[in-house]
Enzyme design. Structure first.
Site, PDB file in Angstrom:
ATOM      1  N   ARG A  94      -3.148   3.330   8.449  1.00  0.00           N
ATOM      2  CA  ARG A  94      -3.494   2.153   7.648  1.00  0.00           C
ATOM      3  C   ARG A  94      -2.395   1.103   7.697  1.00  0.00           C
ATOM      4  NH1 ARG A  94      -4.731   4.614   1.802  1.00  0.00           N
ATOM      5  NH2 ARG A  94      -6.005   2.714   1.670  1.00  0.00           N
ATOM      6  N   TYR A 141      11.247 -35.788 -15.112  1.00  0.00           N
ATOM      7  CA  TYR A 141       9.787 -35.605 -15.092  1.00  0.00           C
ATOM      8  C   TYR A 141       9.252 -35.485 -13.671  1.00  0.00           C
ATOM      9  CZ  TYR A 141       9.219 -40.498 -13.666  1.00  0.00           C
ATOM     10  OH  TYR A 141       9.255 -41.676 -12.974  1.00  0.00           O
ATOM     11  N   ARG A 152       3.360 -49.737 -10.178  1.00  0.00           N
ATOM     12  CA  ARG A 152       4.052 -50.116  -8.956  1.00  0.00           C
ATOM     13  C   ARG A 152       3.527 -51.454  -8.464  1.00  0.00           C
ATOM     14  NH1 ARG A 152       3.264 -46.411  -3.759  1.00  0.00           N
ATOM     15  NH2 ARG A 152       1.260 -47.486  -3.721  1.00  0.00           N
ATOM     16  N   LYS A 173       0.835  -1.198   0.000  1.00  0.00           N
ATOM     17  CA  LYS A 173       0.000   0.000   0.000  1.00  0.00           C
ATOM     18  C   LYS A 173       0.870   1.249   0.000  1.00  0.00           C
ATOM     19  CE  LYS A 173      -3.806  -0.365   2.362  1.00  0.00           C
ATOM     20  NZ  LYS A 173      -4.367  -0.729   3.664  1.00  0.00           N
ATOM     21  N   ARG A 215      -0.956 -47.254  -8.946  1.00  0.00           N
ATOM     22  CA  ARG A 215      -0.915 -48.090  -7.735  1.00  0.00           C
ATOM     23  C   ARG A 215      -1.853 -49.270  -7.915  1.00  0.00           C
ATOM     24  NH1 ARG A 215      -1.611 -42.614  -4.612  1.00  0.00           N
ATOM     25  NH2 ARG A 215      -2.975 -42.515  -6.411  1.00  0.00           N
ATOM     26  N   ASP A 256       6.755 -40.767   0.978  1.00  0.00           N
ATOM     27  CA  ASP A 256       7.436 -41.642   1.931  1.00  0.00           C
ATOM     28  C   ASP A 256       8.839 -41.136   2.245  1.00  0.00           C
ATOM     29  OD1 ASP A 256       5.627 -43.459   2.798  1.00  0.00           O
ATOM     30  OD2 ASP A 256       5.981 -44.905   1.191  1.00  0.00           O
ATOM     31  N   GLY A 310      -8.152  -6.711   4.076  1.00  0.00           N
ATOM     32  CA  GLY A 310      -8.980  -6.569   5.262  1.00  0.00           C
ATOM     33  C   GLY A 310      -8.512  -7.376   6.459  1.00  0.00           C
ATOM     34  N   HIS A 340     -16.200  -7.592   0.706  1.00  0.00           N
ATOM     35  CA  HIS A 340     -15.235  -8.539   1.261  1.00  0.00           C
ATOM     36  C   HIS A 340     -15.522  -9.949   0.752  1.00  0.00           C
ATOM     37  CE1 HIS A 340     -13.842 -11.404   4.345  1.00  0.00           C
ATOM     38  NE2 HIS A 340     -12.773 -10.652   4.308  1.00  0.00           N
ATOM     39  N   ARG A 365      -3.479  -1.645  -6.363  1.00  0.00           N
ATOM     40  CA  ARG A 365      -2.702  -2.867  -6.206  1.00  0.00           C
ATOM     41  C   ARG A 365      -3.118  -3.822  -7.315  1.00  0.00           C
ATOM     42  NH1 ARG A 365      -5.796  -4.519  -0.712  1.00  0.00           N
ATOM     43  NH2 ARG A 365      -7.838  -4.805  -1.616  1.00  0.00           N
ATOM     44  N   CYS A 378       7.237 -38.922  -7.918  1.00  0.00           N
ATOM     45  CA  CYS A 378       5.818 -39.257  -8.028  1.00  0.00           C
ATOM     46  C   CYS A 378       5.053 -39.009  -6.736  1.00  0.00           C
ATOM     47  CB  CYS A 378       5.649 -40.709  -8.475  1.00  0.00           C
ATOM     48  SG  CYS A 378       6.201 -41.894  -7.238  1.00  0.00           S
ATOM     49  N   GLU A 400      12.569 -44.063  -1.900  1.00  0.00           N
ATOM     50  CA  GLU A 400      11.741 -43.445  -0.857  1.00  0.00           C
ATOM     51  C   GLU A 400      12.296 -43.713   0.538  1.00  0.00           C
ATOM     52  OE1 GLU A 400       7.788 -45.023  -1.400  1.00  0.00           O
ATOM     53  OE2 GLU A 400       8.562 -46.919  -2.102  1.00  0.00           O
ATOM     54  N   MET A 432      -5.809  -6.938   8.357  1.00  0.00           N
ATOM     55  CA  MET A 432      -5.296  -6.143   9.475  1.00  0.00           C
ATOM     56  C   MET A 432      -6.182  -4.914   9.634  1.00  0.00           C
ATOM     57  SD  MET A 432      -1.283  -6.709   8.830  1.00  0.00           S
ATOM     58  CE  MET A 432      -1.421  -6.272   7.130  1.00  0.00           C
ATOM     59  N   SER A 457      12.140 -43.356  -9.449  1.00  0.00           N
ATOM     60  CA  SER A 457      11.065 -42.418  -9.191  1.00  0.00           C
ATOM     61  C   SER A 457      11.099 -42.095  -7.702  1.00  0.00           C
ATOM     62  CB  SER A 457       9.728 -43.044  -9.584  1.00  0.00           C
ATOM     63  OG  SER A 457       8.684 -42.178  -9.236  1.00  0.00           O
ATOM     64  N   GLY A 494       9.788 -41.284  -4.470  1.00  0.00           N
ATOM     65  CA  GLY A 494       8.479 -41.259  -3.815  1.00  0.00           C
ATOM     66  C   GLY A 494       8.567 -40.247  -2.685  1.00  0.00           C
TER      67      GLY A 494
END
Ligand code: ADP
Ligand code: MG
Ligand code: MG
Length: 885
Positions: free
Chosen positions: A107, A862, A629, A35, A573, A780, A116, A467, A351, A842, A756, A118, A775, A777
Site C-alpha cells: 500500500r 491590516y 485609489r 497510513k 478601484r 503589482d 486514491g 471516491h 486518518r 491590498c 508596488e 497512488m 498599502s 499592492g
C-alpha cells in the site's frame, strides 16, 4: 522460508507494526506516511490490525535519487526481507509456500492523505501453486480463485501497466455470458476461465509470463508504489492542494485479511461523524463478501452501516467501541477502513477525515463543547481557505422544480450546468467558460481534474464513501452518488434518468443535500450563515491582531464585506466605475479631447456621477475607513479597438475616425504595465485626479452634513519616487481643502500611497515622511519584483511550480523571500520615518491563509481582500496568532 540476512547498512528504512513489536507512532507520518504511522498507532492502542511493516518515505526519496541505476537504496531490500521473515513468524504462514501461503497487500501512503491518488496491490504472493494452498487451507476454492483474479488484475494494472479496462472487459464479458450482474455470482469454473484469460492478456501485453516468484512480485510492487508518487493524477492532486513534489510516499506491506470469504465477511468504510454536515453520528457503509476497493470504487452500491448492527451485531458492537476509542484518542473525526473476516473485525486504516467546511466548523464547535479540544484548537482546525464554501449557493426553496431522479446526497450545495460525460470534456467546456455537471457511472482518481472544474458531480454507482463523494466533499462541491435510476452511455453521449433521456449539453441541476437530480436550470440563492459560523468568527475576532479590510468597488460589495465583518475598505478601484455606457462615453470624450476646454467639460459631467458612487460607499461603510485609489489604468484601455466600435464612436463624438485612430496609436504602449499609468497619469493630467478628489471629498462633506461619519483615505497608485507622491499629494490637499472650506464642515481625510514598485519599498523612509498610510499592492509588487507579467505568465509559470523551481505560484501565495523581503524593508523604513504610519496590503494575497500568516509575523496593521474572502482572512489572522504562540 526466508533466510534472515545480516543487515550492515545503516538508515532504518523499515518499521514493523502489529503483533508483539510495533516501532512506529502517529507522529511519525513524515517518515512513515500517514497510513503507516496510524496503523502503528492503532496496533499500539491494542486495536486489531493485521501486522505488517512500513518502508519509509526516505527510502522512496532515495530510490528516486538512485533512479538512473533503477536500484533500491543500499540495505533496503535486506531490511524488507528481514521484516518479511518476522511477519511470517507473526502470522505462522510462509511467503510463497504452496501449502500455507502468506499473502500481503502493498500500500502507498504519503505524509498527508491523497485519497486514491497512488496505487495499492492486494493478495500479493499468489501464483498457480499458492492459490491451491489457499483453497485447501480455507476449504473454499471459490474464494481463493476470487483473490487470485483480483491479484492478477491489480498487479497487471499497477505494476505491469496494463489498462485496467482490459481486465474489466474480460470480467464483464464473463458475467454477460452467464447472465449475472455481480462478481459474487461467479462460480469456480467462471473464475478459472477468467484467470486463464487474464494470464493470456498479461502474456500478450508484456511478452512475458505473469511473475510467479512472490519475492519478485513484492519487489516489483514496492517499486511500482514508489513510482506511483509521480503518476500524473498524483501530481495533479498535489498541484491542486499545494503539496510539495519531493515528499515521497511510504510503502506499507501488510498481511492480508479477507472480506471476500462469503456472507460472514465484509469490507467497509466509516466516518466517526458526518463528513458532509458534521452531525455527531456514525456514518459509513459496508459490503458483504467484498474486498478492498469494492466499496470506494462503487462496483455495487454498498449498504448503510446501520444495517451491520442487524447482520453482525457482535462485530458492530466492537466497531462502535473502536471508533469511539479512536476519535477520543485523536480528538478528531476519523475516516476508517475495516474488514470483517469470518465475523472478526480488523482495522486497516484510520486518518483524519476529509470534510466540508460546514462539517469542519460543526465538528470543531461540538468538540469544544464536549471538552475534547480547546477554543484555540477549534480555531486552528477549520481550514481557513475553505470557508468560502459556506457561501456557495443553495436551491431557492420557493422555486418549482421537476425532480428527475433521486440519489444519495453525498456532498451538499446546489449546482446547475450542462451535462458532460468525461472529465476531459468538462475541462474543455470550462475553458470556454461554460458551467458543467460531470455525469459518470462512477468516478476514479483519473477524473480528478474534471471534477475540479465541474459545478457538481452525479454518479450512478457508489455510496456515501465512494471516491466521488469523498473528493467532492473535500472540494466543497455538490455531489450525488448511487443514483440507481441513472444509466449512462458515454459513447452515445447521453444518459437516462428514470427513463427521461438527457443528452450532452442539456442542463440539469443537483441538490447535493437531498440527492435530488432536477431537470433544467434552477435559481440559486445564498445560504444563511449558521450560528456555528458566527460563533467561530467571534472567537477568531477575539484572538486576531491583524485588521481585515475588503477590496470593494461598489456599494453592494461593500455591504457584503461589512456583513462579513470587514473593518474598512482597503482598496476601492475607481476605474471599474467608468465602464457603464453613459460614463464610458464621457471618459472617452475626456481622453480624446484635443483641448482643455472639452476635457474639462467632460470631467465636469463625470464629477456628479463619481460623487454619487462615493456617497453610497461611505454610507455603507459609515464610521469605517474607505481607501479610494485614484485612477491607475492606462487611458488607451478605455478606447475601443474594433473598427465598428471606432466608427460609431466617431459618429457619436462628431470627430473623424482617423482622429480616434491617431489618438489610439499615440496612446498604445509596448509595455502598458510599466507605461503611462498610476500616478504618472495624475501628473500629466492633474485635472483627472482633481476631479476624483473633488468627487470623494464633496461626497464625504455631504454625508457629514447628514450626520454621518465618512472616513475617506485617498490612495496614490504606482509611486516609485518620493517626488511623484509629493506632487500628487499637494494637488490632493489643495483640492480637498478647498472643497472642505467651501462646505464649511469638519472632515478628516488621509493621503497615502500604494507600494508596488521595488524602488518605492527601498526608499520608503522618504515617502513615509508625508504619507499617512502605505498599502502594499502585492499583485503589482510581485510582477515588478520578478519582472514577470502575470497575464503573460500562464504559459510557463505552471511548469515552474510543477518542476519544483517555485514552491507555489507567487501570485497566489506571496513570495516571502523576495517580495516579502521588500515588504519588510518598506515597512521598517516607513515606520522608522513616521511612527504614525498605518500599513497594510491590498493584493489578492490578502485572502490567502499562508500569506496572511506571513503578514501577521511581519507586523502589518491590516490585510485587505475580496469580500467573500473576509471570513477566511479573519480566521487565518487568528490562526497566525495561535501558531506563533
Ligand atoms: P487507498 O489509500 O487508496 O485507500 P489502501 O492502501 O488503503 O489504498 O488500500 C485499498 C483498499 O484495500 C482499502 O479498502 C483497504 O482497506 C484494502 N486493504 C489494504 N490492505 C489490506 C489488507 N492487508 N487486507 C485487506 N484489505 C486491505
Ligand atoms: Mg485507504
Ligand atoms: Mg497596482
Amino acid at each position: 522460508m526466508i533466510d534472515k540476512p545480516k543487515i550492515t547498512v545503516m538508515p532504518k528504512y523499515v518499521y514493523a507494526f502489529g503483533g508483539d513489536n510495533t516501532e512506529g507512532r502517529s507522529d511519525m507520518s513524515d517518515l512513515l506516511g500517514g497510513k503507516g504511522a496510524n496503523l502503528a498507532e492503532m496496533a499500539s492502542l491494542g486495536i486489531e490490525v493485521p501486522p505488517g511493516f512500513t518502508i519509509t518515505t526516505e527510502a522512496c526519496i532515495n530510490y528516486f535519487k538512485n533512479k538512473k541505476k533503477n536500484k533500491f537504496p543500499a540495505g533496503l531490500w535486506d531490511q524488507v526481507k528481514a521484516s518479511l521473515s518476522d511477519l511470517e513468524d507473526k502470522q505462522d504462514k510462509l511467503f510463497g509456500d504452496a501449502d500455507n501461503p502468506l499473502l500481503v497487500s502493498v500500500r502507498s501512503g504519503a505524509r498527508v492523505s491523497m485519497p486514491g491518488m497512488m496505487d495499492t496491490v492486494l493478495n500479493l504472493g499468489l501464483n498457480d501453486k499458492t492459490v491451491q494452498g489457499l483453497a485447501q487451507r480455507t476449504g473454499d476454492e471459490r474464494f481463493a480463485l476470487d483473490c487470485y483474479r483480483r491479484f492478477i488484475s491489480m498487479f497487471g494494472n499497477v505494476v505491469l501497466g496494463i489498462e485496467g479496462e482490459k481486465f474489466e472487459a474480460i470480467l464483464s464479458k464473463k458475467k454477460a455470458s452467464r447472465k449475472i450482474e455481480f462478481d459474487t455470482e461467479l462460480l469456480v469454473a467462471d473464475l478459472k476461465s477468467v484467470i486463464k484469460q487474464f494470464h493470456t492478456l498479461v502474456r500478450k501485453s508484456t511478452d512475458e509470463e505473469f511473475p510467479t516468484d512472490p519475492l519478485k512480485q513484492l519487489r516489483l510492487a514496492v517499486e511500482a508504489v514508489f513510482n506511483s508518487w509521480n503518476i500524473e493524477r498524483a501530481r495533479a492532486y498535489r498541484r491542486m492542494n499545494g503539496i510539495p513534489h519531493d515528499w515521497g510516499t511510504g510503502v506499507t506491506v501488510q498481511a492480508m485479511v479477507f472480506g471476500n470469504m462469503g456472507e460472514s465477511s465484509a469490507t467497509g468504510v466509516a466516518f466517526t461523524r458526518n463528513p458532509a454536515t458534521g452531525e455527531k453520528h456514525f456514518y459509513g457503509e459496508f459490503m458483504l463478501n467484498a474486498q478492498g476497493e469494492d466499496v470506494v470504487a462503487g462496483v455495487r452500491t454498498p449498504t448503510d452501516i446501520s444495517e451491520l448492527e442487524k447482520t453482525m451485531p457482535e462485530v458492530y458492537k466492537t466497531l462502535v467501541e473502536v471508533y469511539q476509542k479512536l476519535e477520543k484518542h485523536y480528538c478528531d473525526m476519523q475516516d476508517l477502513e475495516f474488514t470483517v473476516e469470518n465475523e472478526k473485525l480488523y482495522l486497516l486504516q484510520t486518518r483524519s477525515g476529509k470534510r466540508t467546511a460546514t462539517s469542519a466548523i460543526k465538528i470543531a464547535m461540538d468538540m469544544v463543547n464536549e471538552g475534547l479540544i480547546s477554543k484555540n484548537e477549534a480555531i486552528s482546525r477549520v481550514p481557513a481557505g475553505q470557508l468560502d464554501q459556506l457561501f456557495h449557493p443553495t436551491l431557492d426553496p420557493k422555486e418549482k422544480i421537476h425532480v428527475l431522479a433521486m440519489g444519495l446526497g453525498a456532498s451538499p450545495g446546489a449546482a446547475t450546468g450542462k451535462v458532460v460525460f468525461t472529465p476531459e470534456h468538462a475541462q474543455e467546456m470550462t475553458e470556454k467558460k461554460e458551467k458543467v455537471i460531470l455525469v459518470r457511472i462512477e468516478t476514479s482518481p483519473e477524473d480528478i481534474q474534471g471534477m475540479n472544474v465541474a459545478q457538481g458531480i452525479l454518479t450512478a454507482k457508489g455510496g456515501m464513501t465512494s471516491h466521488a463523494a469523498v473528493v467532492a466533499r473535500a472540494m466543497g462541491k455538490p455531489c450525488i452518488t448511487g443514483c440507481g435510476d441513472l444509466t449512462v452511455d458515454v459513447k452515445k453521449k447521453k444518459c437516462t434518468l428514470n427513463g427521461v433521456q438527457i443528452k450532452e449539453y442539456d442542463s440539469i441541476s443537483l441538490d447535493g443535500a437531498t440527492g435530488r437530480v432536477i431537470k433544467g436550470q434552477v435559481s440559486l440563492i445564498r445560504p444563511r450563515l449558521t450560528t456555528n459560523f458566527t460563533q467561530l468568527m467571534r472567537w477568531a475576532d477575539g484572538v486576531r491582531e491583524l485588521n481585515v479590510y475588503a477590496n470593494a468597488d461598489t456599494p453592494h460589495d461593500a455591504m457584503v464585506a461589512r456583513d462579513f465583518g470587514a473593518q474598512g475598505i482597503g482598496l476601492c478601484r475607481t476605474e471599474h466605475m467608468f465602464f457603464d455606457e453613459e460614463r464610458i462615453f464621457l471618459v472617452r470624450r475626456m481622453i480624446l479631447a484635443d483641448n482643455n476646454k472639452v476635457r474639462e467639460e467632460a470631467l465636469k459631467k463625470l464629477l456628479p456621477i463619481q460623487r454619487t458612487d462615493f456617497t453610497e460607499i461611505f454610507r455603507v461603510m459609515d464610521g469605517l475607513p474607505v481607501t479610494i485609489r485614484l485612477l491607475d489604468m492606462p487611458l488607451h484601455e478605455f478606447l475601443p479597438t474594433k473598427p465598428k466600435e471606432i466608427q460609431s464612436l466617431a459618429k457619436d463624438m462628431k470627430i473623424s475616425r482617423s482622429a480616434i485612430m491617431g489618438k489610439l496609436e499615440s496612446l498604445t504602449e509596448v509595455n502598458p504595465m510599466l507605461g503611462h499609468r498610476g500616478c504618472r497619469l495624475g501628473i500629466t493630467f492633474p485635472e483627472i485626479y482633481r476631479m476624483q478628489v473633488r468627487a470623494i471629498i464633496e461626497a464625504a462633506c455631504r454625508n457629514v452634513k447628514k450626520g454621518e461619519n465618512p472616513v475617506p483615505e485617498i490612495m496614490v497608485p504606482l509611486v516609485g519616487h518620493v517626488n511623484e507622491f509629493d506632487r500628487v499629494r499637494e494637488l490632493v490637499v489643495e483640492e480637498a481643502e478647498e472643497v472642505i472650506a467651501k462646505a464649511g464642515v469638519k472632515l478628516k481625510y488621509k493621503i497615502g500611497t500604494m507600494i508596488e514598485l521595488p524602488r518605492a519599498a527601498l526608499t520608503a523612509d522618504k515617502i513615509a515622511e508625508k504619507a499617512d498610510f502605505f498599502s502594499f499592492g502585492t499583485n503589482d509588487l510581485t510582477q515588478t519584483t520578478f519582472g514577470l507579467s502575470r497575464d503573460d505568465s500562464s504559459t510557463f509559470l505552471p511548469d515552474y511550480v510543477d518542476h519544483g523551481l517555485f514552491d507555489r505560484d507567487p501570485f497566489v501565495s506571496v513570495d516571502q523571500e523576495g517580495v516579502g523581503h521588500l515588504i519588510k524593508i518598506g515597512l521598517e523604513k516607513g515606520r522608522a520615518a513616521n511612527d504614525k504610519l498605518h500599513v497594510g496590503i491590498c493584493g489578492e494575497h490578502g485572502g490567502d491563509p499562508d500569506s496572511i500568516n506571513f503578514f501577521h509575523d511581519l507586523g502589518l496593521d491590516y490585510v485587505s481582500c475580496s469580500p467573500y474572502r473576509v471570513p477566511t482572512a479573519i480566521l487565518a489572522a487568528a490562526q497566525a496568532v495561535i501558531k506563533a504562540q
